[in-house]
Design a protein around this motif. Sequence first.
Motif, PDB file in Angstrom:
ATOM      1  N   THR A   1     -64.554 -15.949  26.519  1.00  0.00           N
ATOM      2  CA  THR A   1     -65.441 -17.076  26.231  1.00  0.00           C
ATOM      3  C   THR A   1     -66.197 -16.790  24.931  1.00  0.00           C
ATOM      4  O   THR A   1     -66.787 -15.721  24.782  1.00  0.00           O
ATOM      5  CB  THR A   1     -66.449 -17.294  27.374  1.00  0.00           C
ATOM      6  OG1 THR A   1     -65.747 -17.467  28.595  1.00  0.00           O
ATOM      7  CG2 THR A   1     -67.297 -18.528  27.103  1.00  0.00           C
TER       8      THR A   1
ATOM      9  N   GLU B   1     -72.315 -20.912  32.457  1.00  0.00           N
ATOM     10  CA  GLU B   1     -73.605 -20.383  32.027  1.00  0.00           C
ATOM     11  C   GLU B   1     -74.562 -20.158  33.198  1.00  0.00           C
ATOM     12  O   GLU B   1     -75.320 -19.186  33.210  1.00  0.00           O
ATOM     13  CB  GLU B   1     -74.250 -21.340  31.020  1.00  0.00           C
ATOM     14  CG  GLU B   1     -73.524 -21.400  29.681  1.00  0.00           C
ATOM     15  CD  GLU B   1     -74.233 -22.307  28.696  1.00  0.00           C
ATOM     16  OE1 GLU B   1     -75.156 -23.040  29.117  1.00  0.00           O
ATOM     17  OE2 GLU B   1     -73.858 -22.296  27.513  1.00  0.00           O
TER      18      GLU B   1
ATOM     19  N   SER C   1     -67.946 -29.092  23.228  1.00  0.00           N
ATOM     20  CA  SER C   1     -68.711 -29.043  21.990  1.00  0.00           C
ATOM     21  C   SER C   1     -69.418 -30.367  21.734  1.00  0.00           C
ATOM     22  O   SER C   1     -69.036 -31.131  20.841  1.00  0.00           O
ATOM     23  CB  SER C   1     -67.780 -28.699  20.810  1.00  0.00           C
ATOM     24  OG  SER C   1     -68.506 -28.544  19.621  1.00  0.00           O
TER      25      SER C   1
ATOM     26  N   VAL D   1     -69.122 -25.994  31.148  1.00  0.00           N
ATOM     27  CA  VAL D   1     -70.049 -25.128  30.415  1.00  0.00           C
ATOM     28  C   VAL D   1     -71.203 -24.695  31.322  1.00  0.00           C
ATOM     29  O   VAL D   1     -71.572 -23.514  31.378  1.00  0.00           O
ATOM     30  CB  VAL D   1     -70.581 -25.844  29.163  1.00  0.00           C
ATOM     31  CG1 VAL D   1     -71.671 -25.015  28.494  1.00  0.00           C
ATOM     32  CG2 VAL D   1     -69.454 -26.104  28.174  1.00  0.00           C
TER      33      VAL D   1
ATOM     34  N   MET E   1     -68.717 -24.162  23.342  1.00  0.00           N
ATOM     35  CA  MET E   1     -68.186 -23.111  24.216  1.00  0.00           C
ATOM     36  C   MET E   1     -66.674 -23.241  24.262  1.00  0.00           C
ATOM     37  O   MET E   1     -66.138 -24.279  24.644  1.00  0.00           O
ATOM     38  CB  MET E   1     -68.774 -23.239  25.623  1.00  0.00           C
ATOM     39  CG  MET E   1     -68.290 -22.176  26.576  1.00  0.00           C
ATOM     40  SD  MET E   1     -69.103 -22.340  28.195  1.00  0.00           S
ATOM     41  CE  MET E   1     -68.388 -20.933  29.054  1.00  0.00           C
TER      42      MET E   1
ATOM     43  N   THR F   1     -69.160 -18.499  22.687  1.00  0.00           N
ATOM     44  CA  THR F   1     -70.208 -19.519  22.675  1.00  0.00           C
ATOM     45  C   THR F   1     -71.051 -19.348  21.420  1.00  0.00           C
ATOM     46  O   THR F   1     -71.354 -18.216  21.024  1.00  0.00           O
ATOM     47  CB  THR F   1     -71.101 -19.388  23.923  1.00  0.00           C
ATOM     48  OG1 THR F   1     -70.290 -19.344  25.090  1.00  0.00           O
ATOM     49  CG2 THR F   1     -72.071 -20.556  24.026  1.00  0.00           C
TER      50      THR F   1
ATOM     51  N   THR G   1     -63.375 -21.564  25.919  1.00  0.00           N
ATOM     52  CA  THR G   1     -62.938 -20.693  27.000  1.00  0.00           C
ATOM     53  C   THR G   1     -61.426 -20.548  26.957  1.00  0.00           C
ATOM     54  O   THR G   1     -60.705 -21.549  26.859  1.00  0.00           O
ATOM     55  CB  THR G   1     -63.353 -21.255  28.371  1.00  0.00           C
ATOM     56  OG1 THR G   1     -64.780 -21.431  28.393  1.00  0.00           O
ATOM     57  CG2 THR G   1     -62.951 -20.325  29.492  1.00  0.00           C
TER      58      THR G   1
END
Length: 427
Positions: free
Chosen positions: A365, A67, A399, A63, A406, A367, A408
């Motif tokens: 993705t 990010e 999570s 994650v 998130m 989120t 993916t």
Amino acid sequence: MRFRQAAVAALRGLALAVFSLGGSIVFIVLTIVSSVLMVIGIGAFTTPLVLQGVRWFANVRRVLAAEWSDVRIPAAYRPFPADMRTGAAGQIEKLGYMKSDPATWRDLRWLFVDMIAGFVTALLPAALFLYPLEGYAIAIGLWRVYTDSGSYWFGPVHVTGQWSALGAALFGTALLAVGVRVNPTLLRLHFLLTKSVLAPAGLDLHERVEQLTRTRHDAVDTSAAELRRIERDLHDGAQARLVAMGMSLGAIEALIGNDPEKAKELVAKARSESVDALAELRDLVRGIHPPVLAERGLGDAARALALRMPVRVEVNIDLPGRAPASVETAAYFAISEVLTNVVKHAGAERIWLDIDYQDRMLQITVTDNGRGGADPSGSGLTGIERRLGTFDGVLAVSSPEGGPTMVTMEIPCALSWPKTSSSSGTV
């Protein structure tokens, strides 16, 4: 702007260094202790918990990589069987599945890499920003303390007096200038190192055959379930309305000569039933393959999907072309399922949907800022994973409790119909 980005990268690098060293040591020790306890049987119950903790630790890094440096690291964990037993037998069975999963061994290997190389690469941005502060302190007057206690070196500068202390400040400024320029790159280097260890490098022949066999069965099961759903929707919806409309038309035929007014009422009713039947057929067709997906592609279909969500969705799409129709369909319904799950269970106020294409991989993705705690082995996410697995796609979920969550998804494919535009927006 560049100074601010470098400062943020330094702070993030410092946090990562502490997180890498501390977390890796903790999970390495727990893994070793739990493995030793296997001798007396206790480890069979503790090891699955430890390995799940290692997966959580790795997913947090995935994650942060996405990010902070836009580095996508697929998870590619094998899903647990839906019929896995519970209790002690289930824990032992889970341990067997996790030990046979190559991703588990990649995670454990990464712990050792992260403890050493990961710690160093994360600490570099912080060092380039924080170490120069000592040079400035020396120039201001700290050199007196060091020279009183003996000779002192600040990097290559031998500090013996005020002039050499100013040289230390000059060297610190040079380091700071380098940090301003390269800190974001160094932080990305840390995540690329993580990706090189965590991401699957490829499948051997045996694993490939197993995966293809599993995805083939999943595709057949999914197709059969979809056909049953269509049959059920036709039988309970449009077919029932068409039968009722036929009965109304029969009654109209009998009444049209004797009771025209009643016949007119039945005509209006039949017309209403035909409208409802047509609407249900359109909904059914849209559920099989949305028209906007066929006409405009995945990007516009995803925007239309986001518009129907009761939660604000920020959509960012960068696709230089269109994927094959089958891949677009799988990706569309996977996005739909994830967004629906967020709305139902996450309690989120905002959702971010990113779709792009890199390294011959369609990357999606989702989120959200909800409560977290999503279960990757739940039926919804497992179904998505099976849908993507038909195309050799993977799904990764991070999570932690309290969020954010998130999800993916990556699907290997080639694009066609090249274009150069990209778009984003909040829905």
